[in-house]
Write an enzyme that holds these catalytic residues in place. Structure first.
Site, PDB file in Angstrom:
ATOM      1  N   THR A  26     -24.523  27.040  -7.272  1.00 47.43           N
ATOM      2  CA  THR A  26     -25.895  26.531  -7.221  1.00 47.43           C
ATOM      3  C   THR A  26     -26.871  27.592  -7.704  1.00 47.43           C
ATOM      4  O   THR A  26     -26.803  28.750  -7.287  1.00 47.43           O
ATOM      5  CB  THR A  26     -26.232  26.104  -5.773  1.00 47.43           C
ATOM      6  OG1 THR A  26     -25.301  25.083  -5.406  1.00 47.43           O
ATOM      7  CG2 THR A  26     -27.644  25.575  -5.655  1.00 47.43           C
TER       8      THR A  26
ATOM      9  N   CYS B 253     -26.862  53.067  -9.173  1.00 42.64           N
ATOM     10  CA  CYS B 253     -25.654  52.436  -8.649  1.00 42.64           C
ATOM     11  C   CYS B 253     -24.670  53.480  -8.154  1.00 42.64           C
ATOM     12  O   CYS B 253     -23.636  53.152  -7.610  1.00 42.64           O
ATOM     13  CB  CYS B 253     -25.017  51.588  -9.737  1.00 42.64           C
ATOM     14  SG  CYS B 253     -26.195  50.452 -10.473  1.00 42.64           S
TER      15      CYS B 253
ATOM     16  N   ASN C 122     -29.407  53.685 -18.904  1.00 43.34           N
ATOM     17  CA  ASN C 122     -30.167  53.693 -17.646  1.00 43.34           C
ATOM     18  C   ASN C 122     -30.487  55.098 -17.154  1.00 43.34           C
ATOM     19  O   ASN C 122     -31.497  55.310 -16.492  1.00 43.34           O
ATOM     20  CB  ASN C 122     -29.398  52.928 -16.565  1.00 43.34           C
ATOM     21  CG  ASN C 122     -27.928  53.284 -16.526  1.00 43.34           C
ATOM     22  OD1 ASN C 122     -27.225  53.201 -17.531  1.00 43.34           O
ATOM     23  ND2 ASN C 122     -27.464  53.706 -15.372  1.00 43.34           N
TER      24      ASN C 122
HETATM   25  C1  LIG Z   1     -27.666  49.477 -18.091  1.00 43.37           C
HETATM   26  C2  LIG Z   1     -27.375  48.680 -16.862  1.00 43.37           C
HETATM   27  N1  LIG Z   1     -26.464  47.692 -16.920  1.00 43.37           N
HETATM   28  C3  LIG Z   1     -26.183  46.938 -15.849  1.00 43.37           C
HETATM   29  C4  LIG Z   1     -26.786  47.142 -14.638  1.00 43.37           C
HETATM   30  C5  LIG Z   1     -26.469  46.260 -13.469  1.00 43.37           C
HETATM   31  O1  LIG Z   1     -27.541  45.382 -13.204  1.00 43.37           O
HETATM   32  P1  LIG Z   1     -27.739  44.711 -11.765  1.00 43.37           P
HETATM   33  O2  LIG Z   1     -28.277  45.775 -10.862  1.00 43.37           O
HETATM   34  O3  LIG Z   1     -28.727  43.606 -11.975  1.00 43.37           O
HETATM   35  O4  LIG Z   1     -26.424  44.190 -11.327  1.00 43.37           O
HETATM   36  C6  LIG Z   1     -27.716  48.185 -14.509  1.00 43.37           C
HETATM   37  C7  LIG Z   1     -28.351  48.497 -13.219  1.00 43.37           C
HETATM   38  O5  LIG Z   1     -28.753  49.609 -12.960  1.00 43.37           O
HETATM   39  C8  LIG Z   1     -28.028  48.965 -15.658  1.00 43.37           C
HETATM   40  O6  LIG Z   1     -28.932  49.941 -15.616  1.00 43.37           O
END
Ligand SMILES: Cc1ncc(COP(=O)(O)O)c(C=O)c1O
Length: 387
Positions: free
Chosen positions: A239, A329, A153
């Site tokens: 659900t 994140c 990412n």
């Molecule tokens: C490589 C990767 N895995 C997992 C996730 C987590 O996904 P989500 O935001 O849908 O929980 C992300 C989010 O940035 C990501 O880039």
């Protein structure tokens, strides 16, 4: 507003919106209901499952709907590790890579820290790639599960997944691939990759937030990580988010077709290269991370020596340009990116890093606007630093 943060999330595409609106307006039943409104809701979920399964060359039963990437990765790792440890009590070793998203890394560390598993975090090279020989050396007779992401990412680095999955298959080890960034950008067909499980999330491929899926090869059993009803064949109680699931299927069809056509990837790669050329002209000291690795066409990860990534991000935000200083994140966190540190980038340089991630609406004027804004922000920063 210039939006260059598509690896964080993407705008909703018209196809997803079109699939969702009638359900948002008229959906009445719970898919578990046995009356007509329930049957209609169930039909929408089943149709979405069929459509996603066919995109993957998979069987509908192999698709488990979840709330997104984090849940899919957690279900895959916790669910498979717990289920298969019970099968063979002496087998308790897990393998992952140092540059995984926290959805994988923290799930793996929790299994190691709280549930008695051994965990090996395989290091990556300077380009962010997992070396198959190093990976193979980490596999042991007692290894039950490995997880490596298809594309990163932060850097966009694409791992040699088929090779790594093959090493696991030869040894009877389950292999999960986090396809959250890769799905809809590059071809991700489980049969071709030779993996056992794949996680994806709709909001990274122009679908809605709050919907994702785990593809799990049929014949592999998994333990649910939540307790409740019998939904998703007793693998994920709760659900279903029917409009979001329908929107995800519509978005997936567009994105997978795009990924197979390569035209959009070529278009984004040429814009990304124009952005990088422009950045080098503005700041010849700028460093492009993972410059010699295969990377996603839309991702550019750049360190600006002597700058602070968070300050750059805020300066660009004031100029109306949205980028990320690392993993979305980690917003609010001041820790240097674990991905860059694992690649051997110094802490100072890792903190001086900006991720640009392009998407369908990115055009040449958008890139030119970004470069102008960046010039102003860097000039202000260097004046501030000199003062
Ligand atoms: C490589 C990767 N895995 C997992 C996730 C987590 O996904 P989500 O935001 O849908 O929980 C992300 C989010 O940035 C990501 O880039």
């Amino acid at each position: 507003m210039i939006y260059l943060d598509h690896n964080a999330t993407t705008p909703l595409c018209p196809e997803a919106r079109g699939a969702m609106l009638p359900l948002l307006e008229d959906l009445l039943g719970n898919p578990s209901g046995i009356h007509e409104p329930g049957r209609l809701a169930r039909a929408a979920v089943d149709e979405a499952r069929d459509r996603i399964a066919s995109l993957l060359g998979a069987k509908p039963y192999e698709i488990i709907f979840t709330s997104g990437g984090t849940e899919s990765c957690n279900l895959a790792l916790l669910g498979l590790a717990r289920r298969h440890r019970a099968d063979a009590l002496d087998k308790k070793h897990l393998v992952t890579a140092a540059t995984e998203h926290h959805a994988v890394l923290h799930a793996m560390r929790s299994l190691a820290g709280r549930e008695g598993f051994d965990l090996t975090e395989v290091p990556v090279g300077a380009q962010g790639l997992v070396d198959p020989d190093v990976f193979a050396a980490a596999l042991r007779p007692e290894t039950i599960l490995a997880s490596v992401m298809i594309a990163n990412n932060e850097t966009g680095v694409i791992q040699p997944i088929a090779k790594l999955a093959g090493l696991c298959r030869e040894r009877g080890i389950l292999f999960h691939a986090d396809a959250v960034q890769a799905f809809g950008k590059i071809p991700c067909v489980p049969g071709e990759l030779g993996v056992d499980a794949i996680s994806a999330t709709a909001h990274k491929f122009y679908g809605p937030h709050g919907a994702g899926f785990l593809w799990l090869r049929s014949g592999i059993s998994i333990e649910a990580i939540q307790h409740g009803g019998f939904h998703e064949n007793e693998r994920r109680p709760g659900t279903e988010n029917v409009p979001a699931i329908a929107g995800m299927a519509a978005a997936a069809e567009v994105a997978v077709k795009e990924a197979l056509g390569f035209e959009e990837a070529l278009r984004e790669a040429s814009l990304r290269d124009a952005l990088w050329n422009g950045i080098q002209a503005i700041d010849p000291t700028a460093v492009r991370n993972a410059s010699a690795a295969p990377v996603l066409a839309n991702t550019l990860n750049v360190s600006f020596p002597g700058c602070d990534g968070e300050t750059l991000l805020m300066g660009l935000d004031l100029e109306g340009v949205a980028v990320s200083s690392g993993s979305a994140c980690m917003v609010g966190s001041i820790q240097a990116s674990h991905v860059l540190l694992a690649m051997g980038v110094s802490e100072n340089l890792a903190r001086a890093t900006v991720r640009f991630s392009l998407g369908r609406e990115t055009t040449l004027p958008v890139i030119q606007g970004t470069l102008k804004a960046l010039t102003r922000v860097l000039t202000r920063q260097s004046r501030f630093t000199q003062a």
